[in-house]
Design an enzyme around this catalytic site. Structure first.
Site, short mmCIF file in Angstrom:
data_model
loop_
_atom_site.label_atom_id
_atom_site.label_comp_id
_atom_site.label_asym_id
_atom_site.label_seq_id
_atom_site.Cartn_x
_atom_site.Cartn_y
_atom_site.Cartn_z
N LEU A 236 0.85 -1.06 0.06
CA LEU A 236 -0.04 0.03 -0.01
C LEU A 236 0.92 1.30 0.00
CD1 LEU A 236 -2.58 -0.93 2.94
CD2 LEU A 236 -3.07 -0.83 0.36
N HIS A 237 0.57 2.19 -0.68
CA HIS A 237 1.27 3.40 -0.86
C HIS A 237 0.56 4.74 -1.35
CE1 HIS A 237 1.96 2.73 -4.75
NE2 HIS A 237 2.14 3.85 -5.35
N ARG A 238 -0.60 4.45 -1.96
CA ARG A 238 -1.60 5.60 -2.37
C ARG A 238 -1.80 6.48 -1.41
NH1 ARG A 238 -0.52 5.44 -7.66
NH2 ARG A 238 -0.40 3.21 -8.18
#
Ligand code: UD1
Length: 396
Positions: A236-238
């Site tokens: 996850l990084h958004r």
């Protein structure tokens, strides 16, 4: 003829897109590929390890930009790259993907004018009379052609910084290399002429195929005592998932629940690590028995996890494509995707934190629809790009 080609790389997902093209161009006697790293990603495990895995030389030119707000990052790349353009005067600039540096280098390269006086004063450089046939001769002078690799993708969600980067880049680039028919369609709907569009396929699959044996030779999942095909990989990084405390809290809660049935390994992007720490969520993930938090991995080790996992839970663009290619269920924590073929043809499902557990349960309940690998995702994309460059070379 010697065609100088800049390959722009900036952030982690860019490196596996330039690598196959660098290797293919290096074999052509008419081309000199030059790797420009803008420095948007700079940690060793977000950048250097990818160059090693992908058998790339160190970047020929490093702009050393680093982090910043969108405007700062974009502006710094434009200023630094404009200088490089004037000093080195490439014939073709290849930008990839949708990060801030992609848009910044496109803006710099399409607005530059190689000054006529400078050209005729320098014996090392082309003069207007004998400039490369590939350099764009416009009313104000000369500039390089710009090609966008991974063109035409649209999420139709302008709250995503990447969507803005895609729209600007595609509206300015001279050559648009698309990975799938939806890309061609989106560009034509935006008024791009057909002559500029070449469907070449998915370049990331070239990197995967180039390193398939090296990926298979690793055993990283065993090092973490994970059962083959019995664990999930989480990335996850958004900003939409990790920058808001309430959303990230909910996501952590759901992941902890899922991990009670299926162990999860979660390499943490620096942005996500920072958010987890500042929202005091790291310890709840660390104390969950079924969750393994690790640092970002290099390409070969990460892909070894993907090759051997049961499912991916992600908000990455590339992982949606790699899992579709490999036939591995992928649950994408986003309301939309700029890669719709991964949903219509592949193994991808768009989910939200509320329905993720149900969607996973349904997917493994026995009834799975038939999936397929999209056309031209075959490991041969770099070769098609070489042919496209040769074609444009003859027609400029
Ligand atoms: C960027 C891209 C995104 C891409 C992602 C892949 C934009 C707008 N976003 O997002 O499209 O999917 O890369 O990872 O271009 N940081 C480090 N070390 C690094 C890089 C970043 O610590 O090597 C930290 C910094 O605190 C930085 C933050 O991560 O401020 C975000 O980095 P940035 O490059 O701005 O965006 P990403 O979230 O990585």
């Amino acid at each position: 003829m010697n065609i100088k080609i800049h390959l722009i790389a900036a952030a982690r997902p860019n490196f596996m897109k330039i690598a196959p093209l660098y290797h293919a161009l290096s074999k052509e006697d008419w081309a000199t590929p030059v790797i420009i790293h803008t420095g948007q990603h700079y940690d060793i495990n977000m950048s250097d390890v990818f160059f090693k895995d992908l058998r790339l030389p160190s970047p020929h030119i490093h702009l050393g930009i680093g982090s910043g707000s969108h405007a700062e990052q974009t502006g710094h790349v434009m200023i630094a790259y404009e200088k490089v353009l004037m000093e080195t005067r490439p014939d073709l600039v290849v930008v990839v993907g949708d990060v801030n540096s992609t848009m910044a280098c496109t803006l710099a390269a399409t607005k530059i004018t190689y000054n006529h006086a400078m050209l005729s004063n320098s014996s090392n450089h082309a003069t207007p009379a004998n400039h490369s046939p590939f350099t764009f001769h416009h009313s104000r002078g000369l500039r390089p052609l710009v090609a966008h690799l991974e063109a035409g993708l649209r999420s139709f969600d302008r709250t995503m910084p990447e969507e803005i980067n895609r729209i600007v880049t595609d509206s300015l680039a001279d050559i648009l290399w698309t990975p799938s028919p939806d890309g061609d369609e989106n560009l034509q709907n935006e008024g791009v002429s057909k002559e500029k569009i070449d469907r070449v396929g998915n370049i990331m699959i070239d990197s995967l195929e180039m390193l398939r044996e090296a990926i298979k030779a690793q055993n990283i999942y065993k090092d973490y005592q994970l059962p083959k095909k019995g664990f999930g990989v989480v990335t996850l990084h958004r900003p939409s998932n990790v920058d808001d405390p309430a959303t990230l809290f909910k996501l952590c809660d759901v992941l902890i629940n899922i991990s009670k049935k299926t162990p999860l390994i979660f390499p943490l992007h620096p942005r996500t690590k920072r958010s987890l720490e500042s929202f005091r969520l790291t310890s709840s993930l660390e104390s969950a028995e079924g969750i393994i938090l690790i640092e970002p991995l290099n390409y070969i080790n990460f892909m070894n996890l993907i090759f051997n996992c049961r499912m991916a839970i992600t908000d990455s663009g590339g992982i949606q494509e790699e899992t579709t290619y490999l036939g591995i269920p992928c649950f994408t924590l986003r309301p939309n995707t700029e890669r719709p073929v991964t949903v219509t043809q592949g193994t991808n499902q768009l989910c939200n934190p509320e329905d993720l557990e149900n969607r996973i349960a349904q997917a493994f309940s026995g009834k799975t629809g038939k999936t397929m690998v999209p056309e031209l995702w075959d490991g041969q994309t770099a070769g098609r790009i070489i042919e496209s460059i040769k074609f444009h070379l003859r027609h400029v």
